[in-house]
Write an enzyme that holds these catalytic residues in place. Structure first.
Site, PDB file in Angstrom:
ATOM      1  N   MET A   1       0.832  -1.193   0.000  1.00 18.32           N
ATOM      2  CA  MET A   1       0.000   0.000   0.000  1.00 18.32           C
ATOM      3  C   MET A   1       0.869   1.246   0.000  1.00 18.32           C
ATOM      4  O   MET A   1       1.707   1.409   0.884  1.00 18.32           O
ATOM      5  CB  MET A   1      -0.919  -0.042   1.221  1.00 18.32           C
ATOM      6  CG  MET A   1      -2.049  -1.052   1.061  1.00 18.32           C
ATOM      7  SD  MET A   1      -2.915  -1.397   2.591  1.00 18.32           S
ATOM      8  CE  MET A   1      -3.529   0.205   3.052  1.00 18.32           C
ATOM      9  N   GLU A   2       0.626   2.081  -0.999  1.00 16.46           N
ATOM     10  CA  GLU A   2       1.483   3.231  -1.231  1.00 16.46           C
ATOM     11  C   GLU A   2       1.544   4.173  -0.027  1.00 16.46           C
ATOM     12  O   GLU A   2       0.510   4.565   0.508  1.00 16.46           O
ATOM     13  CB  GLU A   2       0.975   4.000  -2.454  1.00 16.46           C
ATOM     14  CG  GLU A   2       2.040   4.819  -3.099  1.00 16.46           C
ATOM     15  CD  GLU A   2       1.670   6.267  -3.168  1.00 16.46           C
ATOM     16  OE1 GLU A   2       0.487   6.583  -2.984  1.00 16.46           O
ATOM     17  OE2 GLU A   2       2.577   7.089  -3.393  1.00 16.46           O
ATOM     18  N   GLN A  62       4.831  -4.306  -7.950  1.00 16.25           N
ATOM     19  CA  GLN A  62       3.653  -3.749  -8.625  1.00 16.25           C
ATOM     20  C   GLN A  62       4.001  -2.528  -9.476  1.00 16.25           C
ATOM     21  O   GLN A  62       4.715  -1.634  -9.020  1.00 16.25           O
ATOM     22  CB  GLN A  62       2.587  -3.356  -7.603  1.00 16.25           C
ATOM     23  CG  GLN A  62       1.274  -2.950  -8.268  1.00 16.25           C
ATOM     24  CD  GLN A  62       0.180  -2.628  -7.270  1.00 16.25           C
ATOM     25  OE1 GLN A  62       0.238  -1.613  -6.598  1.00 16.25           O
ATOM     26  NE2 GLN A  62      -0.820  -3.496  -7.183  1.00 16.25           N
ATOM     27  N   CYS A  92      -6.090   1.902  -8.424  1.00 12.55           N
ATOM     28  CA  CYS A  92      -5.820   3.113  -7.636  1.00 12.55           C
ATOM     29  C   CYS A  92      -6.854   4.207  -7.939  1.00 12.55           C
ATOM     30  O   CYS A  92      -7.049   4.582  -9.101  1.00 12.55           O
ATOM     31  CB  CYS A  92      -4.418   3.623  -7.934  1.00 12.55           C
ATOM     32  SG  CYS A  92      -4.020   5.077  -6.950  1.00 12.55           S
ATOM     33  N   LYS A 133      -4.600  -6.327 -10.595  1.00 13.98           N
ATOM     34  CA  LYS A 133      -5.522  -5.948  -9.527  1.00 13.98           C
ATOM     35  C   LYS A 133      -6.494  -4.936 -10.108  1.00 13.98           C
ATOM     36  O   LYS A 133      -6.076  -3.933 -10.701  1.00 13.98           O
ATOM     37  CB  LYS A 133      -4.699  -5.311  -8.396  1.00 13.98           C
ATOM     38  CG  LYS A 133      -5.480  -4.545  -7.368  1.00 13.98           C
ATOM     39  CD  LYS A 133      -5.284  -5.162  -6.002  1.00 13.98           C
ATOM     40  CE  LYS A 133      -6.013  -4.421  -4.922  1.00 13.98           C
ATOM     41  NZ  LYS A 133      -5.217  -3.341  -4.347  1.00 13.98           N
ATOM     42  N   ASN A 193     -10.864  -9.049  -2.314  1.00 11.06           N
ATOM     43  CA  ASN A 193     -10.261  -7.986  -1.501  1.00 11.06           C
ATOM     44  C   ASN A 193     -11.300  -6.922  -1.142  1.00 11.06           C
ATOM     45  O   ASN A 193     -12.193  -6.636  -1.933  1.00 11.06           O
ATOM     46  CB  ASN A 193      -9.094  -7.356  -2.287  1.00 11.06           C
ATOM     47  CG  ASN A 193      -8.577  -6.066  -1.664  1.00 11.06           C
ATOM     48  OD1 ASN A 193      -8.623  -5.006  -2.270  1.00 11.06           O
ATOM     49  ND2 ASN A 193      -8.096  -6.144  -0.442  1.00 11.06           N
ATOM     50  N   GLY A 194     -11.143  -6.390   0.073  1.00 14.57           N
ATOM     51  CA  GLY A 194     -11.989  -5.284   0.527  1.00 14.57           C
ATOM     52  C   GLY A 194     -12.741  -5.595   1.797  1.00 14.57           C
ATOM     53  O   GLY A 194     -13.495  -6.575   1.859  1.00 14.57           O
ATOM     54  N   GLY A 217      -5.813  -5.515   2.978  1.00 15.76           N
ATOM     55  CA  GLY A 217      -5.182  -4.220   2.781  1.00 15.76           C
ATOM     56  C   GLY A 217      -5.038  -3.520   4.118  1.00 15.76           C
ATOM     57  O   GLY A 217      -4.169  -3.862   4.934  1.00 15.76           O
ATOM     58  N   ARG A 218      -5.946  -2.591   4.390  1.00 13.34           N
ATOM     59  CA  ARG A 218      -5.839  -1.796   5.625  1.00 13.34           C
ATOM     60  C   ARG A 218      -5.900  -2.652   6.880  1.00 13.34           C
ATOM     61  O   ARG A 218      -5.288  -2.338   7.892  1.00 13.34           O
ATOM     62  CB  ARG A 218      -6.970  -0.751   5.646  1.00 13.34           C
ATOM     63  CG  ARG A 218      -6.815   0.318   4.572  1.00 13.34           C
ATOM     64  CD  ARG A 218      -8.104   1.032   4.328  1.00 13.34           C
ATOM     65  NE  ARG A 218      -9.137   0.118   3.880  1.00 13.34           N
ATOM     66  CZ  ARG A 218     -10.431   0.402   3.834  1.00 13.34           C
ATOM     67  NH1 ARG A 218     -10.838   1.582   4.210  1.00 13.34           N
ATOM     68  NH2 ARG A 218     -11.307  -0.485   3.407  1.00 13.34           N
TER      69      ARG A 218
HETATM   70  C1  LIG Z   1      -3.259   4.417   1.721  1.00 10.58           C
HETATM   71  C2  LIG Z   1      -3.544   3.317   0.748  1.00 10.58           C
HETATM   72  C3  LIG Z   1      -2.591   2.990  -0.188  1.00 10.58           C
HETATM   73  C4  LIG Z   1      -2.828   1.956  -1.104  1.00 10.58           C
HETATM   74  N1  LIG Z   1      -1.859   1.646  -2.013  1.00 10.58           N
HETATM   75  C5  LIG Z   1      -2.053   0.598  -2.861  1.00 10.58           C
HETATM   76  C6  LIG Z   1      -1.031   0.203  -3.780  1.00 10.58           C
HETATM   77  O1  LIG Z   1       0.054   0.799  -3.863  1.00 10.58           O
HETATM   78  N2  LIG Z   1      -1.296  -0.853  -4.579  1.00 10.58           N
HETATM   79  C7  LIG Z   1      -2.484  -1.547  -4.525  1.00 10.58           C
HETATM   80  O2  LIG Z   1      -2.682  -2.511  -5.267  1.00 10.58           O
HETATM   81  N3  LIG Z   1      -3.453  -1.182  -3.679  1.00 10.58           N
HETATM   82  C8  LIG Z   1      -3.262  -0.140  -2.845  1.00 10.58           C
HETATM   83  N4  LIG Z   1      -4.253   0.217  -1.973  1.00 10.58           N
HETATM   84  C9  LIG Z   1      -5.534  -0.531  -1.970  1.00 10.58           C
HETATM   85  C10 LIG Z   1      -5.491  -1.724  -1.026  1.00 10.58           C
HETATM   86  O3  LIG Z   1      -4.498  -2.652  -1.431  1.00 10.58           O
HETATM   87  C11 LIG Z   1      -6.833  -2.451  -0.993  1.00 10.58           C
HETATM   88  O4  LIG Z   1      -7.141  -2.886  -2.291  1.00 10.58           O
HETATM   89  C12 LIG Z   1      -7.970  -1.562  -0.500  1.00 10.58           C
HETATM   90  O5  LIG Z   1      -7.573  -0.803   0.608  1.00 10.58           O
HETATM   91  C13 LIG Z   1      -9.188  -2.426  -0.135  1.00 10.58           C
HETATM   92  O6  LIG Z   1      -8.836  -3.434   0.758  1.00 10.58           O
HETATM   93  P1  LIG Z   1      -9.021  -3.251   2.355  1.00 10.58           P
HETATM   94  O7  LIG Z   1     -10.476  -2.931   2.581  1.00 10.58           O
HETATM   95  O8  LIG Z   1      -8.572  -4.577   2.910  1.00 10.58           O
HETATM   96  O9  LIG Z   1      -8.150  -2.109   2.756  1.00 10.58           O
HETATM   97  C14 LIG Z   1      -4.049   1.250  -1.072  1.00 10.58           C
HETATM   98  C15 LIG Z   1      -5.008   1.586  -0.117  1.00 10.58           C
HETATM   99  C16 LIG Z   1      -4.777   2.605   0.781  1.00 10.58           C
HETATM  100  C17 LIG Z   1      -5.846   2.946   1.799  1.00 10.58           C
END
Ligand SMILES: Cc1cc2nc3c(=O)[nH]c(=O)nc-3n(C[C@H](O)[C@H](O)[C@H](O)COP(=O)(O)O)c2cc1C
Length: 320
Positions: A1-2, A62, A92, A133, A193-194, A217-218
């Protein structure tokens, strides 16, 4: 996650069994081949053989971009540097990224998703896999299946589907049943995911999507022991106890200790607060700690005030 999960965080989160693979923050590709230092910055694990965290969990690199030629050149660069796979980000939602024709903006034109994946797939010549993705769409879900099929037709070996459109941002709910609809229309493995914040959510996401695998993710940050709890439950059917505050505080403290070896304290203070902010999700105790420390600027004071229990986190988990 960026901006949130770097190599050090990946290392911490994979110390206990739970994750099967991890993905780097996206490397932004515009129209040139990026120098190796950019790849090493996003994926310092490229210097390890195999390219994995210290505990041996593979790290996938990625890329995010829209120009098939530039993506292909950078995929070749990643391959030359030893990457184990290349993941393409079509999810994104950031305005800046979308304005410059990257991330989820491509979901409006499945043909462009196809061209991007195909170019990377051809560049890699089957030496390492390309994966993708996506979200369920940009403004609506009408093209969800078409986009998924485009990744498969382009040569993707696996697809992660974040169960929301770009316009839905991160607002709950994630539409796990829609991930299931997409899954049924492709033959490559689909990962759900999500909003998988708990063991119950994990099970519900699997049931509604029909996916065998999920991506966190989060929630991986909100609860660093969620993946180990899921893994333990998969293997034994037993539920481990919920993550306690001392366990969370302990991982934050370790994180700060490692980050301050190469970053100024003021930056580490922000990073610690950022992680604490993620931990607030669904956890009142973490929220109270966050509220108490959010105005502190001195790292040592901040860490002291997190009230670290002496119990070792692993011991706390494995005692059941
Ligand atoms: C701050 C932030 C940065 C993220 N950066 C990326 C990233 O670089 N690459 C990616 O595939 N997803 C990125 N995501 C998305 C997450 O990988 C994930 O798909 C999304 O948050 C939903 O999943 P979650 O509900 O488990 O968080 C980012 C999400 C957040 C909140």
């Amino acid at each position: 996650m960026e901006g949130v999960i770097d190599a050090l965080t990946r290392d911490l989160l994979t110390r206990e069994a739970g994750f099967d693979w991890t993905v780097t923050e996206f490397v932004r590709v515009v129209d040139t081949r990026l120098p190796p230092r950019v790849f090493y910055k996003h994926c310092p694990e490229l210097t390890n053989r195999p390219v994995a965290t210290a505990s041996g969990i593979p790290v996938h690199l990625q890329l995010l971009g829209s120009d098939p030629k530039a993506l292909a050149e950078n995929a070749r660069q990643a391959l030359a540097l030893g990457a184990v796979s290349v993941d393409l980000n079509f999810g994104c939602p950031a305005k800046l990224v979308n304005r410059h024709d990257g991330g989820a903006s491509l979901l409006r034109r499945p043909e462009r998703v196809y061209q991007a994946v195909k170019a990377v797939s051809e560049a890699l010549e089957g030496q390492i896999p390309v994966t993708a993705k996506i979200r369920l769409g940009f403004s609506d879900r009408r093209l969800a299946v078409a986009c998924a099929q485009a990744t498969q037709a382009g040569g993707a070996a696996r697809l992660v589907v974040h169960g929301r459109t770009r316009d839905e941002g991160y607002r709950p709910p994630a539409h796990w049943e829609w991930i299931g609809r997409v899954r049924q229309q492709v033959s490559i493995p689909v990962v759900a995911n999500g909003d998988i914040w708990t063991l119950e959510a994990y099970w519900k996401a699997r049931t509604l999507s029909g996916c065998r695998d999920v991506m966190l993710g989060r929630s991986a940050l909100a609860d660093p022991w969620l993946a180990p709890r899921i893994r333990h439950w998969q293997r034994t059917g037993e539920r481990l106890p919920e993550t306690t505050w001392p366990m969370r505080a302990s991982v934050i403290k370790e994180y700060a200790h490692l980050q301050r070896q190469h970053l100024p304290d003021r930056v580490v203070v922000s990073l610690v607060k950022q992680w604490l902010a993620q931990m607030r999700q669904g956890n009142e105790e973490a929220n109270q700690h966050f509220q108490r420390v959010k105005r502190l600027t001195d790292l040592d004071t901040l860490l002291k005030s997190l009230v670290i229990d002496t119990a070792h986190p692993e011991a706390a988990v494995s005692c059941h």
